[in-house]
Design a protein around this motif. Structure first.
Motif, short mmCIF file in Angstrom:
data_model
loop_
_atom_site.label_atom_id
_atom_site.label_comp_id
_atom_site.label_asym_id
_atom_site.label_seq_id
_atom_site.Cartn_x
_atom_site.Cartn_y
_atom_site.Cartn_z
N LYS A 83 0.84 -1.20 0.00
CA LYS A 83 0.00 0.00 0.00
C LYS A 83 0.87 1.26 0.00
O LYS A 83 0.56 2.24 -0.68
N LEU A 84 1.96 1.23 0.77
CA LEU A 84 2.88 2.37 0.76
C LEU A 84 3.45 2.62 -0.64
O LEU A 84 3.73 3.76 -1.01
N LEU A 85 3.62 1.54 -1.38
CA LEU A 85 4.19 1.65 -2.72
C LEU A 85 3.13 1.91 -3.79
O LEU A 85 3.42 1.93 -4.98
N GLY A 86 1.88 2.07 -3.36
CA GLY A 86 0.82 2.47 -4.28
C GLY A 86 0.11 1.33 -4.98
O GLY A 86 -0.46 1.54 -6.05
N THR A 87 0.14 0.14 -4.41
CA THR A 87 -0.56 -0.99 -5.02
C THR A 87 -1.20 -1.84 -3.93
O THR A 87 -0.98 -1.60 -2.75
N GLU A 88 -1.99 -2.77 -4.34
CA GLU A 88 -2.60 -3.72 -3.41
C GLU A 88 -1.82 -5.02 -3.44
O GLU A 88 -1.16 -5.33 -4.43
N LEU A 89 -1.92 -5.78 -2.39
CA LEU A 89 -1.20 -7.05 -2.30
C LEU A 89 -1.62 -8.01 -3.41
O LEU A 89 -0.77 -8.69 -3.99
N ALA A 90 -2.89 -8.02 -3.74
CA ALA A 90 -3.38 -8.93 -4.79
C ALA A 90 -2.85 -8.54 -6.17
O ALA A 90 -2.67 -9.39 -7.03
N ALA A 91 -2.56 -7.26 -6.38
CA ALA A 91 -2.07 -6.79 -7.67
C ALA A 91 -0.55 -6.75 -7.72
O ALA A 91 0.02 -6.31 -8.70
N LEU A 92 0.10 -7.21 -6.70
CA LEU A 92 1.55 -7.11 -6.59
C LEU A 92 2.32 -7.80 -7.70
O LEU A 92 3.25 -7.22 -8.25
N PRO A 93 1.97 -9.02 -8.11
CA PRO A 93 2.75 -9.65 -9.19
C PRO A 93 2.75 -8.82 -10.48
O PRO A 93 3.79 -8.68 -11.13
N ALA A 94 1.63 -8.23 -10.83
CA ALA A 94 1.55 -7.42 -12.03
C ALA A 94 2.31 -6.11 -11.86
O ALA A 94 2.99 -5.64 -12.77
N ALA A 95 2.23 -5.52 -10.66
CA ALA A 95 2.91 -4.24 -10.42
C ALA A 95 4.42 -4.43 -10.40
O ALA A 95 5.16 -3.58 -10.88
N ALA A 96 4.89 -5.55 -9.87
CA ALA A 96 6.33 -5.80 -9.80
C ALA A 96 6.90 -6.10 -11.18
O ALA A 96 8.07 -5.85 -11.44
N ALA A 97 6.08 -6.63 -12.08
CA ALA A 97 6.54 -6.99 -13.42
C ALA A 97 6.71 -5.76 -14.32
O ALA A 97 7.41 -5.82 -15.32
N GLN A 98 6.08 -4.66 -13.99
CA GLN A 98 6.15 -3.45 -14.83
C GLN A 98 7.45 -2.71 -14.67
O GLN A 98 8.08 -2.61 -13.76
#
Length: 98
Positions: A83-98
């Motif tokens: 959340k601090l990094l601007g994403t949700e835990l469930a969306a983390l794999p997609a956010a980390a891949a970008q």
């Protein structure tokens, strides 16, 4: 008067349903004590700054909780870091891949 006796339990059931529905997305995110910290670290490096440092501190705490077999509490720390990094835990794999 009898309609109030029936309406009150129905209102309680309805409120409980809404609370359960609101809590289910957070509970739906799978927490891996190995993959999740790595994904958060990748995202933190990409974001940078003081917020990333705070998120990394939460990741370290989460890893310690994983080592103590407290996955639920570790998941809370990982979710806070995401959340601090601007994403949700469930969306983390997609956010980390970008």
């Amino acid at each position: 008067m009898s309609s109030r006796i029936i309406a009150l339990p129905l209102a309680i059931v309805a409120a409980a349903t809404f609370i359960a529905a609101a809590a289910s997305p957070a509970a739906a995110a799978q927490v891996s004590c190995t993959a999740t910290p790595a994904q958060i670290r990748t995202l933190a490096v990409a974001k940078g700054g003081e917020t990333a440092v705070k998120a990394l501190h939460l990741v370290v705490t989460g890893e310690k909780l994983c080592a103590a077999d407290a996955r639920y509490e570790a998941g809370k720390k990982f979710a806070a870091a995401a959340k601090l990094l601007g994403t949700e835990l469930a969306a983390l794999p997609a956010a980390a891949a970008q």
